[in-house]
Design a protein around this motif. Sequence first.
Motif, PDB file in Angstrom:
ATOM      1  N   GLN A   1       0.804  -1.216   0.000  1.00 49.78           N
ATOM      2  CA  GLN A   1       0.000   0.000   0.000  1.00 49.78           C
ATOM      3  C   GLN A   1       0.842   1.273   0.000  1.00 49.78           C
ATOM      4  OE1 GLN A   1      -2.615  -0.347   3.382  1.00 49.78           O
ATOM      5  NE2 GLN A   1      -4.169  -1.442   2.228  1.00 49.78           N
ATOM      6  N   GLU A   2       1.933   1.266   0.757  1.00 49.03           N
ATOM      7  CA  GLU A   2       2.701   2.488   0.974  1.00 49.03           C
ATOM      8  C   GLU A   2       3.996   2.569   0.175  1.00 49.03           C
ATOM      9  OE1 GLU A   2       1.554   4.967   2.722  1.00 49.03           O
ATOM     10  OE2 GLU A   2      -0.229   3.899   3.408  1.00 49.03           O
ATOM     11  N   PHE A   3       4.574   1.422  -0.187  1.00 54.56           N
ATOM     12  CA  PHE A   3       5.896   1.443  -0.817  1.00 54.56           C
ATOM     13  C   PHE A   3       5.906   0.826  -2.214  1.00 54.56           C
ATOM     14  CE2 PHE A   3       6.535   1.724   3.718  1.00 54.56           C
ATOM     15  CZ  PHE A   3       7.462   2.762   3.835  1.00 54.56           C
ATOM     16  N   GLY A   4       4.738   0.477  -2.753  1.00 54.88           N
ATOM     17  CA  GLY A   4       4.653   0.082  -4.154  1.00 54.88           C
ATOM     18  C   GLY A   4       5.238  -1.273  -4.506  1.00 54.88           C
ATOM     19  N   LEU A   5       5.278  -2.218  -3.557  1.00 49.33           N
ATOM     20  CA  LEU A   5       5.879  -3.521  -3.847  1.00 49.33           C
ATOM     21  C   LEU A   5       5.246  -4.192  -5.052  1.00 49.33           C
ATOM     22  CD1 LEU A   5       7.867  -5.769  -2.943  1.00 49.33           C
ATOM     23  CD2 LEU A   5       6.006  -6.687  -1.540  1.00 49.33           C
ATOM     24  N   ASN A   6       3.942  -4.045  -5.225  1.00 47.43           N
ATOM     25  CA  ASN A   6       3.266  -4.726  -6.327  1.00 47.43           C
ATOM     26  C   ASN A   6       3.059  -3.837  -7.550  1.00 47.43           C
ATOM     27  OD1 ASN A   6       1.433  -3.069  -5.083  1.00 47.43           O
ATOM     28  ND2 ASN A   6      -0.246  -4.543  -5.039  1.00 47.43           N
ATOM     29  N   ASN A   7       3.809  -2.730  -7.639  1.00 47.27           N
ATOM     30  CA  ASN A   7       3.624  -1.800  -8.760  1.00 47.27           C
ATOM     31  C   ASN A   7       4.663  -1.935  -9.870  1.00 47.27           C
ATOM     32  OD1 ASN A   7       2.488   1.011  -6.677  1.00 47.27           O
ATOM     33  ND2 ASN A   7       1.378  -0.742  -7.481  1.00 47.27           N
ATOM     34  N   PHE A   8       5.638  -2.817  -9.721  1.00 47.01           N
ATOM     35  CA  PHE A   8       6.672  -2.929 -10.757  1.00 47.01           C
ATOM     36  C   PHE A   8       6.068  -3.482 -12.037  1.00 47.01           C
ATOM     37  CE2 PHE A   8      10.167  -5.239 -12.898  1.00 47.01           C
ATOM     38  CZ  PHE A   8      10.986  -4.145 -13.141  1.00 47.01           C
ATOM     39  N   GLU A   9       6.369  -2.841 -13.167  1.00 44.27           N
ATOM     40  CA  GLU A   9       5.770  -3.253 -14.433  1.00 44.27           C
ATOM     41  C   GLU A   9       6.788  -3.720 -15.456  1.00 44.27           C
ATOM     42  OE1 GLU A   9       2.620  -1.015 -15.976  1.00 44.27           O
ATOM     43  OE2 GLU A   9       1.445  -1.460 -14.178  1.00 44.27           O
ATOM     44  N   GLY A  10       8.051  -3.857 -15.055  1.00 49.43           N
ATOM     45  CA  GLY A  10       9.020  -4.458 -15.951  1.00 49.43           C
ATOM     46  C   GLY A  10       8.774  -5.948 -16.068  1.00 49.43           C
ATOM     47  N   ARG A  11       9.484  -6.585 -16.988  1.00 47.08           N
ATOM     48  CA  ARG A  11       9.213  -7.990 -17.252  1.00 47.08           C
ATOM     49  C   ARG A  11      10.354  -8.918 -16.869  1.00 47.08           C
ATOM     50  NH1 ARG A  11       6.306  -7.676 -23.244  1.00 47.08           N
ATOM     51  NH2 ARG A  11       4.306  -6.801 -22.516  1.00 47.08           N
ATOM     52  N   ASN A  12      11.539  -8.382 -16.543  1.00 49.33           N
ATOM     53  CA  ASN A  12      12.661  -9.305 -16.375  1.00 49.33           C
ATOM     54  C   ASN A  12      12.981  -9.617 -14.919  1.00 49.33           C
ATOM     55  OD1 ASN A  12      14.163  -7.111 -15.435  1.00 49.33           O
ATOM     56  ND2 ASN A  12      15.786  -7.313 -16.948  1.00 49.33           N
ATOM     57  N   TRP A  13      13.766 -10.670 -14.745  1.00 53.44           N
ATOM     58  CA  TRP A  13      14.130 -11.227 -13.439  1.00 53.44           C
ATOM     59  C   TRP A  13      14.845 -10.194 -12.579  1.00 53.44           C
ATOM     60  CZ3 TRP A  13      13.711 -16.029 -10.964  1.00 53.44           C
ATOM     61  CH2 TRP A  13      14.620 -16.291  -9.930  1.00 53.44           C
ATOM     62  N   ARG A  14      15.857  -9.543 -13.154  1.00 55.30           N
ATOM     63  CA  ARG A  14      16.649  -8.591 -12.371  1.00 55.30           C
ATOM     64  C   ARG A  14      15.812  -7.417 -11.899  1.00 55.30           C
ATOM     65  NH1 ARG A  14      21.731  -7.153 -15.429  1.00 55.30           N
ATOM     66  NH2 ARG A  14      22.600  -8.984 -14.352  1.00 55.30           N
ATOM     67  N   GLY A  15      15.016  -6.859 -12.773  1.00 51.55           N
ATOM     68  CA  GLY A  15      14.196  -5.715 -12.391  1.00 51.55           C
ATOM     69  C   GLY A  15      13.200  -6.054 -11.296  1.00 51.55           C
ATOM     70  N   PHE A  16      12.595  -7.242 -11.379  1.00 52.61           N
ATOM     71  CA  PHE A  16      11.637  -7.665 -10.355  1.00 52.61           C
ATOM     72  C   PHE A  16      12.292  -7.682  -8.980  1.00 52.61           C
ATOM     73  CE2 PHE A  16       9.794 -10.943  -7.662  1.00 52.61           C
ATOM     74  CZ  PHE A  16       8.428 -10.713  -7.769  1.00 52.61           C
ATOM     75  N   HIS A  17      13.493  -8.251  -8.889  1.00 56.39           N
ATOM     76  CA  HIS A  17      14.165  -8.361  -7.600  1.00 56.39           C
ATOM     77  C   HIS A  17      14.753  -7.018  -7.145  1.00 56.39           C
ATOM     78  CE1 HIS A  17      13.928 -12.653  -8.752  1.00 56.39           C
ATOM     79  NE2 HIS A  17      13.772 -12.810  -7.457  1.00 56.39           N
ATOM     80  N   HIS A  18      15.263  -6.203  -8.095  1.00 60.96           N
ATOM     81  CA  HIS A  18      15.774  -4.888  -7.712  1.00 60.96           C
ATOM     82  C   HIS A  18      14.661  -4.028  -7.108  1.00 60.96           C
ATOM     83  CE1 HIS A  18      19.655  -5.696  -9.132  1.00 60.96           C
ATOM     84  NE2 HIS A  18      19.746  -4.914 -10.188  1.00 60.96           N
ATOM     85  N   HIS A  19      13.484  -4.062  -7.721  1.00 60.52           N
ATOM     86  CA  HIS A  19      12.364  -3.265  -7.213  1.00 60.52           C
ATOM     87  C   HIS A  19      11.989  -3.705  -5.798  1.00 60.52           C
ATOM     88  CE1 HIS A  19       8.585  -1.015  -7.187  1.00 60.52           C
ATOM     89  NE2 HIS A  19       7.964  -2.120  -6.824  1.00 60.52           N
ATOM     90  N   ALA A  20      11.864  -5.020  -5.587  1.00 56.25           N
ATOM     91  CA  ALA A  20      11.512  -5.520  -4.254  1.00 56.25           C
ATOM     92  C   ALA A  20      12.568  -5.130  -3.228  1.00 56.25           C
ATOM     93  CB  ALA A  20      11.348  -7.037  -4.300  1.00 56.25           C
ATOM     94  N   THR A  21      13.846  -5.216  -3.604  1.00 60.52           N
ATOM     95  CA  THR A  21      14.933  -4.857  -2.688  1.00 60.52           C
ATOM     96  C   THR A  21      14.813  -3.412  -2.229  1.00 60.52           C
ATOM     97  OG1 THR A  21      16.485  -6.492  -3.561  1.00 60.52           O
ATOM     98  CG2 THR A  21      17.443  -4.535  -2.534  1.00 60.52           C
ATOM     99  N   LEU A  22      14.541  -2.501  -3.150  1.00 63.95           N
ATOM    100  CA  LEU A  22      14.481  -1.091  -2.771  1.00 63.95           C
ATOM    101  C   LEU A  22      13.186  -0.756  -2.037  1.00 63.95           C
ATOM    102  CD1 LEU A  22      16.231   0.701  -5.763  1.00 63.95           C
ATOM    103  CD2 LEU A  22      17.187  -0.284  -3.662  1.00 63.95           C
ATOM    104  N   CYS A  23      12.098  -1.488  -2.319  1.00 60.68           N
ATOM    105  CA  CYS A  23      10.887  -1.319  -1.501  1.00 60.68           C
ATOM    106  C   CYS A  23      11.162  -1.722  -0.055  1.00 60.68           C
ATOM    107  CB  CYS A  23       9.741  -2.161  -2.070  1.00 60.68           C
ATOM    108  SG  CYS A  23       9.068  -1.570  -3.637  1.00 60.68           S
ATOM    109  N   ILE A  24      11.862  -2.844   0.118  1.00 61.27           N
ATOM    110  CA  ILE A  24      12.220  -3.295   1.468  1.00 61.27           C
ATOM    111  C   ILE A  24      13.170  -2.301   2.115  1.00 61.27           C
ATOM    112  CG2 ILE A  24      13.422  -5.103   2.761  1.00 61.27           C
ATOM    113  CD1 ILE A  24      12.309  -7.097   0.640  1.00 61.27           C
TER     114      ILE A  24
END
Length: 467
Positions: A364-387
Amino acid sequence: MELAEEFGRYLDHISEGLGRSERKTGLRHYCHGLMLPLKRKSMEPLAAAIDPEHVPARHQSLQHFMTDSPWSDEGVLSRVQSWVLPKMQPGRKGWVFLIADDTGIPKAGSHSVGVARQYCGQLGKTDNCQVAVSLSIATAGASLPIKYRLYLPESWTDDRSRCDAADVPEDVVFRTKPQISLAQIKEAKAAGLPGDVVAGDAGYGDDTDYREGITGLGLLYVLGIKPGTSVWAPGSGPLPPKPWSGRGTKPTRLRRDEAHQPVTVKALAMALPPSAYRKLTWREGTNTKLASRFAAVRVRAAHRDYLGDVPRDEEWLLIEWPKGEPEPTKYFLSTLPADISRKELVAAAKIRWRIERDYQELKQEFGLNNFEGRNWRGFHHHATLCIAAYGFVLGARLTHGDDIKKNAVIGAPPALPENYTPRGARSTSASCGRLDSDAALGHCSRARATSDTLPVLRKGSAAGILP
């Protein structure tokens, strides 16, 4: 200004080890954007909020930093942990919990890495989504995700061309969620991170190899199981190996016969006398104290024990049967000490509510489920910075008080220029065809449903049953 300055020092701290200055700049910009009060936090809205005069250029730089740049997720998360974990104090027993969990992220289409029709906890049903397995460290007062890894269904791992299109590393093969989780726990222990007791739901606890793997690491556990899990009732167990006749191979395997059979935990729970169940109140809910009825008995897990030569050790079976329900609703197996009180056992079993709250805030607050890229690295980079962004707010709460909000760290986003048009509205020079199709301040996606509140415990003794 105190929190803003502290956030700046925090970003300097977690960006150490990234190497190139543009990577440190990318991390600072992305985390700054995640702290802003935006409705959606995919890359174009972040770019528009961070640098409203140069949205396409900023978007492209963020896209390169997130989807192409090979910085280490583990390295950044390690820096987050070194900042936050010293502020987290163990509970009365001194235990630190490792919470295994997974979370679903609804997705349309078939190209985003790992997307498939599978159970999505956020929606409460099977649907098109991505699923990530996580590991969190939790104490009595706080919890922090320390591991986050995308689960790839076999429809992905069996299709190498599909994996290549999403830049999935070649060494990534199919692993079940419990296998991913156990690997995360091993990595956490190898890194010297704290953790005494593993907690998780039945998706993990019903896996015998998972429970035995945790024990093999020298850890305790309190794990949900399904009603059909088989155990030996208190005072019973498998038969010893057949007596050796003196000829041939000496029998070594345990036995069962018609009179010696395990039972399901549901059958055992239904057969217990009413006096075995005791009402316990755990924590304050929104409007009232939360309470339920619990029984706790000593059992031995029975799954395929006839392949071994010695019975499994006794452990706790905790049963929750709320008043008014026709049958028990939750079951747990636990290797916590035999002399633990029922109240303490329930508290351990219900520690999982913390990660549910973490995921709710991360989405809700940090956009964990808002990443719209398609690749493996981007998915994990986004989650890392949300955390990472969430980790700062958590640390600030532990230091300055529970009422700290992320909006107290970063103010409102700068105003967008009058001629800015987000992609998808209409074609202008401000849009860029290579970028994702979110509106800069698009609609807020559904957050993970608020989890049910969970219980805690009380002292007693008895042969096999906690009073």
